[in-house]
Design a protein around this motif. Structure first.
Motif, PDB file in Angstrom:
ATOM      1  N   PHE A   1      67.141   8.358 -71.076  1.00 41.29           N
ATOM      2  CA  PHE A   1      66.414   9.144 -72.077  1.00 41.29           C
ATOM      3  C   PHE A   1      67.331  10.107 -72.829  1.00 41.29           C
ATOM      4  O   PHE A   1      67.052  10.455 -73.981  1.00 41.29           O
ATOM      5  CB  PHE A   1      65.272   9.909 -71.409  1.00 41.29           C
ATOM      6  CG  PHE A   1      64.075   9.043 -71.115  1.00 41.29           C
ATOM      7  CD1 PHE A   1      63.304   8.541 -72.153  1.00 41.29           C
ATOM      8  CD2 PHE A   1      63.749   8.704 -69.813  1.00 41.29           C
ATOM      9  CE1 PHE A   1      62.216   7.730 -71.908  1.00 41.29           C
ATOM     10  CE2 PHE A   1      62.655   7.898 -69.552  1.00 41.29           C
ATOM     11  CZ  PHE A   1      61.877   7.397 -70.599  1.00 41.29           C
ATOM     12  N   THR A   2      68.426  10.539 -72.188  1.00 40.59           N
ATOM     13  CA  THR A   2      69.402  11.373 -72.889  1.00 40.59           C
ATOM     14  C   THR A   2      70.038  10.596 -74.028  1.00 40.59           C
ATOM     15  O   THR A   2      70.196  11.109 -75.147  1.00 40.59           O
ATOM     16  CB  THR A   2      70.489  11.872 -71.924  1.00 40.59           C
ATOM     17  OG1 THR A   2      69.899  12.724 -70.941  1.00 40.59           O
ATOM     18  CG2 THR A   2      71.561  12.653 -72.679  1.00 40.59           C
ATOM     19  N   VAL A   3      70.400   9.343 -73.757  1.00 36.51           N
ATOM     20  CA  VAL A   3      70.994   8.497 -74.792  1.00 36.51           C
ATOM     21  C   VAL A   3      69.991   8.207 -75.905  1.00 36.51           C
ATOM     22  O   VAL A   3      70.309   8.300 -77.096  1.00 36.51           O
ATOM     23  CB  VAL A   3      71.508   7.173 -74.186  1.00 36.51           C
ATOM     24  CG1 VAL A   3      71.941   6.217 -75.300  1.00 36.51           C
ATOM     25  CG2 VAL A   3      72.663   7.436 -73.241  1.00 36.51           C
ATOM     26  N   ILE A   4      68.739   7.886 -75.512  1.00 36.43           N
ATOM     27  CA  ILE A   4      67.729   7.523 -76.510  1.00 36.43           C
ATOM     28  C   ILE A   4      67.292   8.734 -77.342  1.00 36.43           C
ATOM     29  O   ILE A   4      67.313   8.703 -78.580  1.00 36.43           O
ATOM     30  CB  ILE A   4      66.495   6.897 -75.834  1.00 36.43           C
ATOM     31  CG1 ILE A   4      66.872   5.553 -75.185  1.00 36.43           C
ATOM     32  CG2 ILE A   4      65.365   6.686 -76.850  1.00 36.43           C
ATOM     33  CD1 ILE A   4      65.757   4.928 -74.377  1.00 36.43           C
ATOM     34  N   LEU A   5      66.894   9.806 -76.651  1.00 33.99           N
ATOM     35  CA  LEU A   5      66.307  10.958 -77.338  1.00 33.99           C
ATOM     36  C   LEU A   5      67.332  12.002 -77.771  1.00 33.99           C
ATOM     37  O   LEU A   5      67.087  12.758 -78.721  1.00 33.99           O
ATOM     38  CB  LEU A   5      65.260  11.625 -76.440  1.00 33.99           C
ATOM     39  CG  LEU A   5      64.091  10.723 -76.014  1.00 33.99           C
ATOM     40  CD1 LEU A   5      63.150  11.478 -75.085  1.00 33.99           C
ATOM     41  CD2 LEU A   5      63.335  10.204 -77.223  1.00 33.99           C
ATOM     42  N   GLY A   6      68.456  12.065 -77.066  1.00 34.40           N
ATOM     43  CA  GLY A   6      69.448  13.078 -77.389  1.00 34.40           C
ATOM     44  C   GLY A   6      70.538  12.602 -78.328  1.00 34.40           C
ATOM     45  O   GLY A   6      71.236  13.418 -78.937  1.00 34.40           O
ATOM     46  N   ILE A   7      70.701  11.269 -78.451  1.00 33.90           N
ATOM     47  CA  ILE A   7      71.766  10.738 -79.303  1.00 33.90           C
ATOM     48  C   ILE A   7      71.207   9.782 -80.356  1.00 33.90           C
ATOM     49  O   ILE A   7      71.336  10.008 -81.553  1.00 33.90           O
ATOM     50  CB  ILE A   7      72.845  10.031 -78.455  1.00 33.90           C
ATOM     51  CG1 ILE A   7      73.476  11.021 -77.470  1.00 33.90           C
ATOM     52  CG2 ILE A   7      73.917   9.427 -79.365  1.00 33.90           C
ATOM     53  CD1 ILE A   7      74.482  10.388 -76.524  1.00 33.90           C
ATOM     54  N   ALA A   8      70.577   8.697 -79.892  1.00 39.42           N
ATOM     55  CA  ALA A   8      70.121   7.658 -80.817  1.00 39.42           C
ATOM     56  C   ALA A   8      69.062   8.164 -81.793  1.00 39.42           C
ATOM     57  O   ALA A   8      69.171   7.953 -83.009  1.00 39.42           O
ATOM     58  CB  ALA A   8      69.583   6.462 -80.025  1.00 39.42           C
ATOM     59  N   TYR A   9      68.030   8.844 -81.274  1.00 38.49           N
ATOM     60  CA  TYR A   9      66.945   9.309 -82.140  1.00 38.49           C
ATOM     61  C   TYR A   9      67.430  10.336 -83.168  1.00 38.49           C
ATOM     62  O   TYR A   9      67.122  10.200 -84.370  1.00 38.49           O
ATOM     63  CB  TYR A   9      65.808   9.880 -81.297  1.00 38.49           C
ATOM     64  CG  TYR A   9      64.671  10.425 -82.121  1.00 38.49           C
ATOM     65  CD1 TYR A   9      63.802   9.570 -82.786  1.00 38.49           C
ATOM     66  CD2 TYR A   9      64.472  11.807 -82.252  1.00 38.49           C
ATOM     67  CE1 TYR A   9      62.760  10.066 -83.561  1.00 38.49           C
ATOM     68  CE2 TYR A   9      63.438  12.308 -83.017  1.00 38.49           C
ATOM     69  CZ  TYR A   9      62.580  11.432 -83.668  1.00 38.49           C
ATOM     70  OH  TYR A   9      61.566  11.931 -84.431  1.00 38.49           O
TER      71      TYR A   9
END
Length: 216
Positions: free
Chosen positions: A21-29
């Motif tokens: 979720f860090t990658v998805i919400l903190g970087i990708a999004y």
């Protein structure tokens, strides 16, 4: 080989979920939203910055500026923004619209201090623009919640227009047209009120009818 205990498996699952979720919400999004904003609304996403003919940033159409001299007196060749409580309390000469101190006064409607301040503003405005004190526009004597509002009412702009025209030596028709050009209508045609953007209006005035005196 020993099996991993249940508590440890739960902790490992929690760590994996956190990383995902860090990658998805903190970087990708954030990158996706930033990319869309830059493609579809680049100017607004970058702060609605206004540049002069040389490409230098001189203002933001979203943030007010105070057009005063070194003593804090309003310059008559410019339209004046609403009063602003976004000031450095340690600097008595700070005219407001200071981005570092964006805020309202936090004074209630029963505040004697607020009442006195508004009465003083009414008297000053009426004298400066030669109008009946009972007809002073509300936005001319009250600050916005942020202290950074660049807009004034059409009535406020109309009151100031003769003074600006006289100070610049131009006719009222010219000033009125520039006011109209920098007036924003109601959102969706019915929400809110029309307002005049003082920052873009004053820049348009300087571009079309420059004056020798510079804003402090």
């Amino acid at each position: 080989m020993s099996r991993i205990s249940a508590p440890l498996r739960r902790h490992l699952a929690a760590v994996r979920a956190m990383l995902i979720f860090t990658v998805i919400l903190g970087i990708a999004y954030p990158l996706l939203v930033t990319g869309i904003a830059q493609l579809a609304f680049k100017n607004k996403a970058n702060g609605s910055l206004i540049k002069d003919a040389s490409g230098q940033v001189v203002a933001s159409s979203l943030l007010c500026q105070q057009y005063v001299d070194k003593s804090g007196a309003a310059l008559p060749q410019y339209f004046q923004a609403r009063p602003s409580d976004a000031t450095d309390s340690s600097n008595s000469s700070d005219p407001g619209c200071d981005y570092s101190y964006s805020a309202g006064s936090n004074l209630g409607t029963d505040s004697a201090s607020l009442k006195s301040t508004i009465e003083g503003r009414i008297a000053s405005y009426a004298k400066a623009y030669d109008i009946d004190p009972t007809k002073v526009p509300e936005d001319a004597v009250t600050a916005s919640a942020s202290g950074m509002d660049p807009g004034i009412s059409v009535e406020n702009a109309d009151d100031q227009a003769p003074s600006v025209a006289k100070a610049r030596g131009i006719d009222m028709a010219t000033v009125d047209q520039l006011v109209k050009d920098n007036t924003t209508g109601r959102s969706l045609g019915f929400l809110g009120e029309k307002y005049v953007n003082v920052v873009t209006l004053n820049l348009a005035l300087d571009k079309a009818h420059p004056v020798a005196a510079a804003k402090s």
